[in-house]
Design an enzyme around this catalytic site. Structure first.
Site, mmCIF file in Angstrom:
data_model
loop_
_atom_site.group_PDB
_atom_site.id
_atom_site.type_symbol
_atom_site.label_atom_id
_atom_site.label_comp_id
_atom_site.label_asym_id
_atom_site.label_seq_id
_atom_site.Cartn_x
_atom_site.Cartn_y
_atom_site.Cartn_z
ATOM 1 N N GLU A 88 0.820 -1.203 0.000
ATOM 2 C CA GLU A 88 0.000 0.000 0.000
ATOM 3 C C GLU A 88 0.856 1.257 0.000
ATOM 4 O O GLU A 88 0.521 2.253 -0.646
ATOM 5 C CB GLU A 88 -0.930 0.009 1.225
ATOM 6 C CG GLU A 88 -2.001 -1.067 1.217
ATOM 7 C CD GLU A 88 -1.519 -2.367 1.833
ATOM 8 O OE1 GLU A 88 -0.291 -2.520 2.039
ATOM 9 O OE2 GLU A 88 -2.359 -3.252 2.083
ATOM 10 N N ARG A 291 7.084 -14.368 0.557
ATOM 11 C CA ARG A 291 6.401 -13.115 0.907
ATOM 12 C C ARG A 291 6.864 -12.608 2.265
ATOM 13 O O ARG A 291 6.983 -11.406 2.488
ATOM 14 C CB ARG A 291 4.884 -13.330 0.911
ATOM 15 C CG ARG A 291 4.053 -12.137 1.356
ATOM 16 C CD ARG A 291 4.185 -10.970 0.385
ATOM 17 N NE ARG A 291 3.358 -9.842 0.792
ATOM 18 C CZ ARG A 291 3.716 -8.940 1.689
ATOM 19 N NH1 ARG A 291 4.894 -9.034 2.282
ATOM 20 N NH2 ARG A 291 2.920 -7.945 2.001
ATOM 21 N N GLY A 332 12.840 -5.360 0.487
ATOM 22 C CA GLY A 332 12.979 -4.194 -0.378
ATOM 23 C C GLY A 332 13.852 -4.404 -1.593
ATOM 24 O O GLY A 332 14.317 -3.434 -2.189
ATOM 25 N N GLU A 333 14.072 -5.669 -1.999
ATOM 26 C CA GLU A 333 14.928 -5.938 -3.153
ATOM 27 C C GLU A 333 14.204 -6.696 -4.261
ATOM 28 O O GLU A 333 14.827 -7.387 -5.068
ATOM 29 C CB GLU A 333 16.188 -6.694 -2.726
ATOM 30 C CG GLU A 333 17.139 -5.842 -1.898
ATOM 31 C CD GLU A 333 18.499 -6.478 -1.703
ATOM 32 O OE1 GLU A 333 19.510 -5.762 -1.804
ATOM 33 O OE2 GLU A 333 18.542 -7.709 -1.452
ATOM 34 N N ASN A 357 0.346 -8.894 -6.080
ATOM 35 C CA ASN A 357 0.406 -7.904 -7.156
ATOM 36 C C ASN A 357 1.224 -8.393 -8.360
ATOM 37 O O ASN A 357 2.425 -8.626 -8.233
ATOM 38 C CB ASN A 357 1.022 -6.617 -6.590
ATOM 39 C CG ASN A 357 1.191 -5.539 -7.630
ATOM 40 O OD1 ASN A 357 0.541 -5.559 -8.675
ATOM 41 N ND2 ASN A 357 2.064 -4.594 -7.359
ATOM 42 N N PRO A 358 0.607 -8.539 -9.556
ATOM 43 C CA PRO A 358 1.347 -8.981 -10.744
ATOM 44 C C PRO A 358 1.920 -7.824 -11.559
ATOM 45 O O PRO A 358 2.560 -8.057 -12.592
ATOM 46 C CB PRO A 358 0.263 -9.699 -11.559
ATOM 47 C CG PRO A 358 -0.976 -8.892 -11.283
ATOM 48 C CD PRO A 358 -0.850 -8.426 -9.835
ATOM 49 N N LEU A 359 1.668 -6.590 -11.136
ATOM 50 C CA LEU A 359 2.034 -5.445 -11.968
ATOM 51 C C LEU A 359 3.541 -5.186 -11.963
ATOM 52 O O LEU A 359 4.104 -4.782 -12.983
ATOM 53 C CB LEU A 359 1.270 -4.202 -11.510
ATOM 54 C CG LEU A 359 -0.260 -4.326 -11.565
ATOM 55 C CD1 LEU A 359 -0.910 -3.018 -11.123
ATOM 56 C CD2 LEU A 359 -0.739 -4.702 -12.963
ATOM 57 N N GLU A 360 4.205 -5.403 -10.834
ATOM 58 C CA GLU A 360 5.653 -5.173 -10.778
ATOM 59 C C GLU A 360 6.410 -6.082 -11.750
ATOM 60 O O GLU A 360 7.247 -5.605 -12.521
ATOM 61 C CB GLU A 360 6.170 -5.336 -9.352
ATOM 62 C CG GLU A 360 5.807 -4.166 -8.447
ATOM 63 C CD GLU A 360 6.415 -4.295 -7.062
ATOM 64 O OE1 GLU A 360 6.903 -5.402 -6.723
ATOM 65 O OE2 GLU A 360 6.418 -3.308 -6.311
#
Length: 459
Positions: A88, A291, A332-333, A357-360
């Site tokens: 988020e 995750r 964060g990597e 989330n698949p967008l990254e």
């Protein structure tokens, strides 16, 4: 779907009476929730201490969870923005930067240590960061009384009844952006429609990710509700250390790779099964990113029991030709791991429900694979699948076949990657729609900020 009540002439009295009873029941339920919070308040200290011992709270900032500020409030208009965790927070960063350009101070609260670290590294001096206070009467009242926000913007799906009630009591506008509601949550709220209406009806504006989310929020009592699309499609790709990326690419050499990212319990075992099935054919390196990195020890043990050689990022292990699995157990990597491959399976979709989330991976040039359980990202997956950028696999065997096919078929893989870039371009625009919807609340604060004398922060 609609929650409008129709009163027939001969039954109006009974319908009105039932409606009154429902409202009274809702008030009693919410009062009971607040009373339970007050009763349990003495236990909050030990609870926070236990979480700190587990690494889930920042020991040096525990008082922030009780509503005590650790920083000074700046003079002038201030918007309280809340993002629960890392996903988020990343989604609303572009929105925060747009609001800062309008000269309004941003108080950003998050609920996890990892999200706080992310704010420190990426937003630095652009916001005031505090941990979100617990949804209890005393911490919330203390927090609001100190910070005196002119508006509150909350991202996505968290609902905190006491916080909502206290903000409403002070007539502070509450706005939900990038709003979504899962199938399970919607069914739960719909079965408690009076309580839902008492909560969602207090929101000044809901900006939903999809038309389905918008309709659901309206059914639960929110108004007005508009649709913007997913803010995550307007974010920048996750960054990475270029020197580190070059180093790992050199270590991997010409080996084929695939990644299983944001995995949950059971999916790491599935990734190990896929690796063992494909290794004789492809000799590939599997990049595995749980995750929750705190599960890495258990995951490594499982991989070793399966006879696989593991290199862990947290130990700075070297990836050798004998390495089977590169275990991405750092925080964060994700930008690093996704740049090391062109095939990404996105977890919480094969053995867990909801999806991730698949967008990254799509924006970083990966062909996207996923299990069938993607309810929380339904719109994103539908768009990616429709464009040919993602494929849904129903089980481990189908996942292995899809990974193998994409590894050996360059044309198919590149076609999916190109389709992902096209899909991401089509999905952009949520940020501009969100900012436009926020203008009636933000513009007066901008005017007020420009009229404020420049002064130091005040307490």
């Amino acid at each position: 779907m609609s929650n409008r009540r129709v009163y027939h002439i001969d039954g109006g009295h009974h319908a009105s009476g039932a409606n009154t009873v429902s409202k009274i029941s809702a008030r009693l339920a919410l009062a009971g929730y607040r009373a339970a919070g007050i009763t349990l308040y003495p236990l909050v200290g030990p609870y926070l201490a236990y979480r700190a011992m587990k690494g889930k709270e920042d020991r040096t900032r525990k008082l922030e969870r009780l509503g005590y500020a650790s920083l000074a409030r700046p003079r002038g208009p201030l918007i309280w923005v809340h993002a629960a965790s890392v996903g988020e927070t990343i989604a609303i960063m572009p929105m925060i930067r747009e609001l800062r350009r309008r000269e309004v101070h941003i108080l950003l609260t998050t609920g996890t240590v990892t999200s706080a670290n992310l704010v420190r590294s990426r937003l630095a001096d652009e916001v005031i960061h505090q941990y979100v206070p617990l949804d209890l009467k005393f911490p919330i009242k203390r927090f609001i009384a100190y910070w005196k926000p002119d508006a509150c913007i909350t991202a996505e799906s968290e609902i905190w009844p006491t916080t909502i009630a206290e903000l409403a009591r002070r007539r502070i506008p509450q706005i939900r952006v990038n709003a979504r509601i899962s199938d399970r949550s919607f069914d739960r709220w719909r079965n408690r429609s009076s309580i839902a209406e008492a909560i969602f009806g207090r929101m000044a504006l809901v900006i939903a990710q999809s038309d389905l989310d918008a309709e659901r929020f309206r059914d639960l009592g929110a108004w007005p509700v508009i649709t913007s699309g997913n803010l995550k499609s307007d974010t920048d790709p996750p960054p990475c250390d270029e020197a580190l990326l070059a180093s790992y690419r050199k270590q991997i050499g010409s080996r084929r790779t695939w990644a299983a990212i944001s995995t949950f319990d059971g999916e790491e075992k599935a990734a190990a099964t896929v690796h063992k099935a494909l290794k004789p054919k492809n000799g590939q390196l599997t990049i595995l990113v749980p995750r929750h990195p705190d599960r890495a020890d258990a995951v490594e043990e499982m991989l070793k029991e399966a006879g696989l050689t593991v290199a862990r990022r947290s130990r700075n292990d070297v990836v050798t030709p004998e390495t089977d699995v590169f275990l991405g157990d750092s925080i964060g990597e994700m930008g690093l791991y996704l740049r090391l491959t062109e095939i990404a399976f996105v977890g919480r979709s094969l053995t867990n429900e909801g999806g991730q989330n698949p967008l990254e991976p799509a924006m970083l040039g990966c062909a996207v694979l996923s299990g069938p359980h993607v309810q929380n990202f339904r719109d994103a997956y539908q768009h990616l699948v429709r464009k040919g950028a993602a494929r849904i696999v129903k089980d481990v065997e189908m996942l292995a076949k899809a990974v193998h096919y994409l590894m050996i078929n360059d044309l198919a893989r590149v076609k999916m990657i190109d389709s992902g870039h096209d899909a991401m371009e089509e999905m952009r625009g949520a940020l501009s729609k969100t900012i436009k919807a926020l203008e009636p609340y933000v513009n007066p604060l901008t005017v007020s900020a420009r009229l404020q004398p420049k002064a130091a922060a005040v307490r």
